[in-house]
Structures are given as structure tokens and as C-alpha cells.
Design a protein around this motif. Structure first.
Motif, PDB file in Angstrom:
ATOM      1  N   ILE A 142       0.778  -1.029   0.206  1.00  0.00           N
ATOM      2  CA  ILE A 142       0.065  -0.151  -0.108  1.00  0.00           C
ATOM      3  C   ILE A 142       1.028   1.252   0.000  1.00  0.00           C
ATOM      4  CG2 ILE A 142      -1.792   1.360   1.354  1.00  0.00           C
ATOM      5  CD1 ILE A 142      -2.961  -1.429   2.288  1.00  0.00           C
ATOM      6  N   LEU A 183      -6.199  -1.385   0.462  1.00  0.00           N
ATOM      7  CA  LEU A 183      -6.652  -0.852   1.670  1.00  0.00           C
ATOM      8  C   LEU A 183      -7.994  -1.555   1.967  1.00  0.00           C
ATOM      9  CD1 LEU A 183      -5.975   0.561   4.264  1.00  0.00           C
ATOM     10  CD2 LEU A 183      -6.856   2.701   3.272  1.00  0.00           C
ATOM     11  N   PRO A 237      -7.070  -3.755   8.488  1.00  0.00           N
ATOM     12  CA  PRO A 237      -6.064  -2.692   8.442  1.00  0.00           C
ATOM     13  C   PRO A 237      -5.598  -1.971   9.721  1.00  0.00           C
ATOM     14  CG  PRO A 237      -8.014  -2.174   6.988  1.00  0.00           C
ATOM     15  CD  PRO A 237      -8.312  -3.638   7.774  1.00  0.00           C
ATOM     16  N   THR A 272      -1.122   1.366   8.390  1.00  0.00           N
ATOM     17  CA  THR A 272      -1.526   1.307   7.110  1.00  0.00           C
ATOM     18  C   THR A 272      -2.272   2.692   6.896  1.00  0.00           C
ATOM     19  OG1 THR A 272      -2.159  -0.766   7.470  1.00  0.00           O
ATOM     20  CG2 THR A 272      -3.025   0.167   5.262  1.00  0.00           C
ATOM     21  N   TYR A 273      -3.005   3.147   7.776  1.00  0.00           N
ATOM     22  CA  TYR A 273      -3.604   4.436   7.599  1.00  0.00           C
ATOM     23  C   TYR A 273      -2.657   5.584   7.654  1.00  0.00           C
ATOM     24  CZ  TYR A 273      -8.450   2.141   8.277  1.00  0.00           C
ATOM     25  OH  TYR A 273      -9.428   1.546   7.788  1.00  0.00           O
TER      26      TYR A 273
END
Length: 528
Positions: free
Chosen positions: A77, A93, A99, A103-104
Motif C-alpha cells: 500500500i 486498503l 487494516p 496502514t492508515y
């Protein structure tokens, strides 16, 4: 036989050096030794391909990996996000089983770096809906969101994020504090910037620069220069952004002597030539122009080899603001000959030059040129200058036609204001009343408009109408701001307010000097 530790070191070196050839060799080695089934090494391989911009190989390696973990998804990602391929990163995502915050944060950070600030905020809001009534956020999230809020001027969201981070007892490290200082400054609340700054135990050049920039951008130039001086006193070495912010403060306050000192300081302390940085030279040109020293601006402009559009615009606008319309238009012609494409700001300067020089036909021609030659749609500020240009020549009817032709809502304030000012100059009651009525609706609390119309009535001998305007002002509890002027003495800006009888040492010194001069003039017979 190679140990796992040796292999891990090879992967690390390959990632650092971005050696794609070595990466492919390692990929072959993993296949031959069955290490391709090892999630740790395959994740490292995905990272190698990502760092080497070989995204297709990274994707294929990711797809072939049977036991993906969170790191596998995050690496893939991040790779797409860093390349600006946000549709693909969002697709991954959405596909990711669970997640996590890493990740965010990765996607939010990439959105901000690419200028997609609204998307970063929307992603943050979306991730909160999946967090089961708990705020999903850490220090990295705060930095990313502060960046987004700064660029969107989203003060309310910034305060919410700041408040939530305090409740969660997140670590307000230097990076987080710097991001918040910068964000509050860009959202127009330098007071909050200073509050955070004052609580920091360790400040770096970024901390000082963010504070100085925020103060300068919000009309607190004197405080910006105070902290610039204090920063130097504490031995913090300024960077180019600090210099630009300090020069901006000097420009807004017209403190040319202070600006010159900073100019000299830059020359002494920069490791490379001043003219290697177009941003600093642009700030110097702007500062000298706003202080009326166009010779200094022109010298800097001439010596700068790599000029950008801001350089040209600063000089064009500088000449225009200092009443040198012909010089401004000459620079514009030079710019066109150099094949530099003008923008909206360029034509604000060009039209201002025409207005100050009374060049009506040229101004109207340039307005038409904007759209016909450069495909630039004129904005409210361009039309406001045209209204002023026509009004200065007592062509008030044509100026009114321009106002009625365009429809910019509250942006019409500048146009009506210009019409009112010129109607006053030529004593035209009809146009003055029409402009004033429009302005009373657009900005009912602007005292200056009422005072101007009252003065127009008084000059025309219409005393009843003048008194009526003053009565309306009293009913609305509007008071006129006292006029003021200022001078710079020894790097200090001294302000003199009309009819201000409060004690002021400098004023007392001036009165004493005047009394001494009068006495000497009497002694030599010039006064009786």
C-alpha cells in the motif's frame, strides 16, 4: 552455507542502495532455497522492488505470497501511495483483512505529500468509523492531519485532533509540536502556536521558523522579528525559510533598515551564494519594493540568473506600487520576450501600473489580452483595478458598467469602494450615493464608507444629509479609527496616532528638538 543473518544483511544493503540487479539475484536465491515461502524475506523482496520503482515485480511477488501479514499489505500500500497511485492503494486498503494504524498513517502521509489534503482528512474520518468508538490515532497521525489542516485552514478539525491527542496522552515530541505550531499559524491562530512553542523543552530551527512564519503571515510582523532576533541570540542557525519569513515581516512593516540587516546577515552566514536560492532573492525583491527602494530590487533582479514567475511578478508589482508605471510595463515586455508565461498575479501588477499612470486604453487592452492570448479569466481584483483606472479619469459611467457586468458577490467590495473614492474626488453625488448604498449592504460595519459619504455631502453643502449619516453611525455604534503614521528609528517602529495625547518618550524628544530649533531660528532672526 549462508546464514539467515547474512541474508537479512544482504537485503538491508540492497534496499539502502536501491540495487535492482542484486534484488533480482536475491529473488532467484529465495526461489532456489525455498525461502520464498518465508514471509519475512518475501516482504523484504517486495520492499526492494518498491524502492527501485519496479512496482509490477513488487505486485507479482505480493500476489505469489501465500501467507501475507500486516507488513506485507502495508509495504504494498505504501509503495502505491508513494508513487501517487492512490486508487490502487485505496483498493488494496479496502481488500486488507484488518487494516492497522500503520496502514492508515502511510496513506494519510502520502496523500498530504501529494497535495491531496481533503482525501487525507476523509480517510481519517473513515478510519474512525471502523474503530469501535475508540479514537484511532497516534503521533504520526497527528503530524499528517496537522499538515492537512494547515493546508485546508481547517481550524476546527485541528483543534479536535489536538484535543484528542492531549486526552490520549500522546507523546508531544518535537516533530508533533512543530507540526501543530505550523498548522495553527496557517489557520490564523498564532496565539495557539506560541502557546505550544512556549511549552517545548527543546526547540530546533523548525520550531522557531514555524512560529516566526505564523506571526508574519498573520500581521504580527513586530513579534515575528522579535523572535527572529531572540532565535539568533540563543544560537539557533536560521534556515532559508526563516529568512524569507523575517523578510516578509520587514516588507509588511516597511522596515527597510531591518531588512538590510537581515540581507547582510544572509550574505555572511549562508554557506552558498545568495543567488543560489530564488526564494530568498524573491523575498528580498519584495521587501525592497514595498519599502520603496526599487534600485535595490532591480539590482537583485538583474543578478539572479534563474528567475521564476514570482521574481518577475515581484518586480512588476513593485514598480507599479511605487508609481513607476512605465518601468513596470517595460519589465512585463521583457518577461514576454523571455517567453515567461504570465499568470493572474502578473496582470494585477500590469493593470495597477496602467491605473497609476492613467493608461486607460492600455489597461483595457491588457484586460482583453488576458483571456484572448493567455486563456486567463479575469478575476474580481483585475476588474477592481479597471474600475479604479476608469474612475481616475472621471469615466464613472463606464466604471459602473464594469461593476454591473461582473457578478462576484462580496468581491464587489473593492470595485464599489474604488467607485466611491473616485466619485468623491470628482464630487459626483449620484455615483457616490449609488456606491455607498451598495457598500452599506456588503459591509455594514465599515466605518470608513459612512465617513466618506458624510464628507461628500458636507463638501457639497448638503449638511442635513451629512448629519443623517453621522446619526446612523451613532445608532450603529460605529466609531472611526484614528489615523496613524510611523517611522523606523534604530530598528524600532514608532507609531503616532492622530490626537493621541498619551505619554511617548520619542514624541517628547521630538517636541523638545522642535522647541530647540525654534529657539535657534529666533536667535538668528528667522522667526520673530
Amino acid at each position: 552455507m549462508q546464514s539467515n543473518g547474512d541474508l537479512a544483511n544482504l537485503f538491508s544493503n540492497c534496499i539502502k542502495t536501491k540495487n535492482l540487479k542484486l534484488g533480482r539475484s536475491l529473488h532467484s536465491h529465495l526461489i532456489k532455497t525455498a525461502f520464498i515461502l518465508d514471509t519475512f524475506f518475501t516482504n523484504r523482496l517486495i520492499q526492494i522492488y518498491s524502492r527501485c520503482n519496479s512496482i509490477d515485480d513488487a505486485q507479482k511477488t505480493f500476489d505469489d505470497l501465500t501467507s501475507k501479514n500486516a507488513h506485507s499489505w502495508n509495504t504494498m500500500i505504501s509503495a502505491y501511495s508513494d508513487m501517487g497511485r492512490f486508487e490502487r492503494s485505496r483498493h488494496l486498503l479496502d481488500e486488507m483483512p484488518e487494516p492497522n494504524l500503520v496502514t492508515y498513517n502511510s496513506v494519510i502521509s502520502s496523500f498530504c505529500r501529494s497535495g491531496f489534503h481533503k482525501e487525507a482528512v476523509n480517510l481519517f474520518k473513515g478510519m474512525q468509523k471502523t474503530s469501535r468508538n475508540a479514537v484511532l490515532m497516534d503521533e504520526f497521525t497527528v503530524v499528517g492531519l496537522a499538515n492537512a489542516c494547515a493546508n485546508l485552514a481547517a481550524l476546527e478539525l485541528l483543534r479536535q485532533v489536538h484535543g484528542a491527542s492531549m486526552i490520549m496522552a500522546l507523546d508531544f515530541n518535537r516533530v508533533v509540536c512543530n507540526a501543530l505550531i505550523d498548522a495553527y499559524g496557517k489557520c490564523g491562530v498564532p496565539k495557539s502556536s506560541y502557546s505550544i512553542f512556549s511549552q517545548m523543552v527543546e526547540k530546533d530551527v523548525v520550531s522557531w521558523t514555524a512560529l516566526i512564519m505564523g506571526l508574519a503571515q498573520n500581521g504580527e510582523g513586530e513579534r515575528a522579528l522579535y523572535f527572529f532576533t531572540k532565535m539568533q541570540d540563543e544560537g539557533i542557525i536560521a534556515n532559508d525559510i526563516t529568512y524569507v519569513s523575517a523578510l516578509s515581516a520587514c516588507a509588511d512593516l516597511a522596515l527597510v533598515e531591518k531588512g538590510k540587516q537581515i540581507h547582510c546577515f544572509i550574505i555572511r552566514n549562508r554557506s552558498s551564494s545568495l543567488f543560489d536560492n530564488v526564494f530568498i532573492v524573491n523575498a528580498l525583491i519584495d521587501m525592497y519594493s514595498k519599502c520603496g527602494e526599487m534600485i535595490s530590487s532591480m539590482r537583485l533582479f538583474t543578478r539572479l540568473h534563474e528567475k521564476d514567475i514570482v521574481t518577475w511578478n515581484s518586480l512588476i508589482t513593485g514598480f507599479a506600487q511605487n508609481g513607476q508605471g512605465e518601468a513596470s510595463l517595460a519589465v512585463f515586455e521583457m518577461m514576454v520576450q523571455e517567453n515567461v508565461r504570465p499568470n493572474h498575479v502578473t496582470f494585477v501588477g500590469v493593470l495597477s501600473a496602467c491605473s497609476h499612470s492613467g493608461l486607460v486604453s492600455e489597461g483595457l487592452s491588457f484586460l482583453a489580452t488576458m483571456e484572448e492570448r493567455y486563456n486567463l479569466i479575469p478575476r474580481s481584483d483585475h476588474y477592481a483595478i479597471i474600475v479604479d483606472l476608469l474612475g481616475r479619469k472621471n469615466r464613472l459611467g463606464e466604471a459602473l458598467e464594469v461593476i454591473e457586468k461582473v457578478n462576484y458577490g462580496s468581491s464587489l467590495i473593492g470595485m464599489w469602494g474604488s467607485l466611491l473614492a473616485n466619485a468623491r474626488v470628482y464630487g459626483n453625488l449620484e455615483f457616490a450615493k449609488r456606491a455607498a448604498e451598495a457598500l452599506f449592504e456588503l459591509e455594514p460595519k465599515n466605518t470608513g464608507r459612512y465617513v466618506m459619504l458624510s464628507n461628500i455631502y458636507a463638501n457639497a453643502g448638503m449638511w442635513d444629509d451629512a448629519r443623517e449619516i453621522r446619526r446612523v453611525m451613532e445608532e450603529m455604534e460605529l466609531t472611526k479609527e484614528a489615523g496613524s503614521s510611523w517611522i523606523e528609528v534604530k530598528n524600532v517602529r514608532h507609531v503616532f496616532v492622530a490626537e493621541d495625547m498619551s505619554e511617548n518618550k520619542l514624541e517628547d524628544d521630538i517636541r523638545g528638538l522642535l522647541a530647540n530649533l525654534v529657539a535657534q531660528m529666533k536667535d538668528v532672526g528667522y522667526m520673530y
